[in-house]
Design a protein around this motif. Structure first.
Motif, PDB file in Angstrom:
ATOM      1  N   LEU A  16      41.827  52.804  25.948  1.00 29.96           N
ATOM      2  CA  LEU A  16      42.122  53.206  27.323  1.00 29.96           C
ATOM      3  C   LEU A  16      42.371  51.988  28.203  1.00 29.96           C
ATOM      4  N   GLU A  17      41.629  50.920  27.959  1.00 27.87           N
ATOM      5  CA  GLU A  17      41.830  49.656  28.678  1.00 27.87           C
ATOM      6  C   GLU A  17      43.277  49.188  28.514  1.00 27.87           C
ATOM      7  N   ASN A  18      43.762  49.249  27.279  1.00 28.56           N
ATOM      8  CA  ASN A  18      45.126  48.789  27.004  1.00 28.56           C
ATOM      9  C   ASN A  18      46.169  49.725  27.611  1.00 28.56           C
ATOM     10  N   GLU A  19      45.868  51.025  27.629  1.00 31.97           N
ATOM     11  CA  GLU A  19      46.825  52.000  28.155  1.00 31.97           C
ATOM     12  C   GLU A  19      47.009  51.858  29.658  1.00 31.97           C
ATOM     13  N   LEU A  20      45.992  51.392  30.360  1.00 33.84           N
ATOM     14  CA  LEU A  20      46.102  51.206  31.810  1.00 33.84           C
ATOM     15  C   LEU A  20      47.142  50.149  32.181  1.00 33.84           C
ATOM     16  N   LYS A  21      47.312  49.177  31.278  1.00 30.58           N
ATOM     17  CA  LYS A  21      48.240  48.068  31.536  1.00 30.58           C
ATOM     18  C   LYS A  21      47.882  47.415  32.884  1.00 30.58           C
ATOM     19  N   ASP A  22      48.834  47.315  33.801  1.00 32.92           N
ATOM     20  CA  ASP A  22      48.540  46.725  35.108  1.00 32.92           C
ATOM     21  C   ASP A  22      48.572  47.782  36.209  1.00 32.92           C
ATOM     22  N   ASN A  23      48.408  49.039  35.828  1.00 32.20           N
ATOM     23  CA  ASN A  23      48.474  50.137  36.784  1.00 32.20           C
ATOM     24  C   ASN A  23      47.136  50.370  37.478  1.00 32.20           C
ATOM     25  N   LYS A  24      47.212  50.927  38.648  1.00 34.17           N
ATOM     26  CA  LYS A  24      46.015  51.299  39.397  1.00 34.17           C
ATOM     27  C   LYS A  24      45.341  52.508  38.762  1.00 34.17           C
ATOM     28  N   PHE A  25      46.162  53.495  38.377  1.00 38.47           N
ATOM     29  CA  PHE A  25      45.689  54.696  37.685  1.00 38.47           C
ATOM     30  C   PHE A  25      46.477  54.849  36.393  1.00 38.47           C
TER      31      PHE A  25
END
Length: 226
Positions: free
Chosen positions: A137-146
């Motif tokens: 999940l950390e990786n899926e967030l990338k640089d997004n806020k949500f």
């Protein structure tokens, strides 16, 4: 004059699954009646509306019941698509991807976290697995806020257990699977999630009650940190 819609939400205050539905309804501006259920003494209406699983949450729209929280989120998004922001992405690939991660949370992350905290046998291995899954999940967030980008969406609602409940669990047990060092993006996402104006309106008001509940659960499984 059109007949007024009737929307009822059968749920439990403090339930992460019920919270998903509360957030979606509030985000879409849908007025509804919350029907609190006692899961030790389920109401005849709950059994009537969800005879298969006999569980919450259940959304009843003009006497038509919809069960299972993720299914309910999609129903709300499609039924009131012209109200409020979209819950699921419009792009087919992104929609499919959001469904994948929501299922990943329900089928992988949440069970692994619960196992890590409640089960004595294989505790260390379970903790390692939970940390590994959170890293996805950390990786899926990338640089997004949500997870949905700059606005809250389907995956964020699916991850409400992680966003709000995980820290009280960690405080109760004294063991951390989610830390700023291991998962800085996911850790910050938790703060963004609970600070969101819609989420703040529907969060359980008393964290101390949650912590007390988890402490009792941990004592019964003898997993409290020494």
């Amino acid at each position: 004059m059109a007949e007024a819609e009737e929307v009822k939400h059968f749920g439990v205050k403090g339930s992460p699954l019920s919270l998903r539905v509360d957030i979606a309804l509030r985000l879409k501006g849908v007025k509804s009646k919350f029907c609190e259920e006692d899961l030790q003494n389920k109401s005849p209406l709950l059994i009537k509306y969800n005879p298969v699983h006999k569980k919450v949450p259940v959304l009843v729209h003009n006497e038509k019941p919809i069960a299972e929280s993720l299914v309910i989120l999609e129903y709300i998004d499609e039924t009131w698509k012209h109200q409020g922001p979209p819950i699921l992405p419009q792009d087919p690939y992104q929609r499919a991807n959001a469904r994948f991660w929501a299922s990943f949370i329900d089928e992988k992350c949440s069970p692994a976290i619960c196992k890590a905290y409640w089960e004595i046998e294989g505790h260390e291995k379970a903790m390692e697995e939970a940390c590994e899954l959170l890293q996805f999940l950390e990786n899926e967030l990338k640089d997004n806020k949500f997870f949905g980008g700059e606005t809250i969406g389907f995956v964020d609602m699916a991850a409400s257990f992680i966003g709000y409940w995980l820290r009280p669990i960690q405080e109760a047990v004294g063991v951390e699977v989610l830390t700023k060092e291991k998962c800085p993006k996911l850790y910050d996402w938790c703060d963004e999630f609970v600070s969101h104006s819609v989420v703040k309106e529907v969060l359980p008001p008393n964290k101390e009650t949650l912590i007390a509940f988890f402490l009792g659960r941990c004592e019964s499984t003898k997993l409290l940190a020494k």
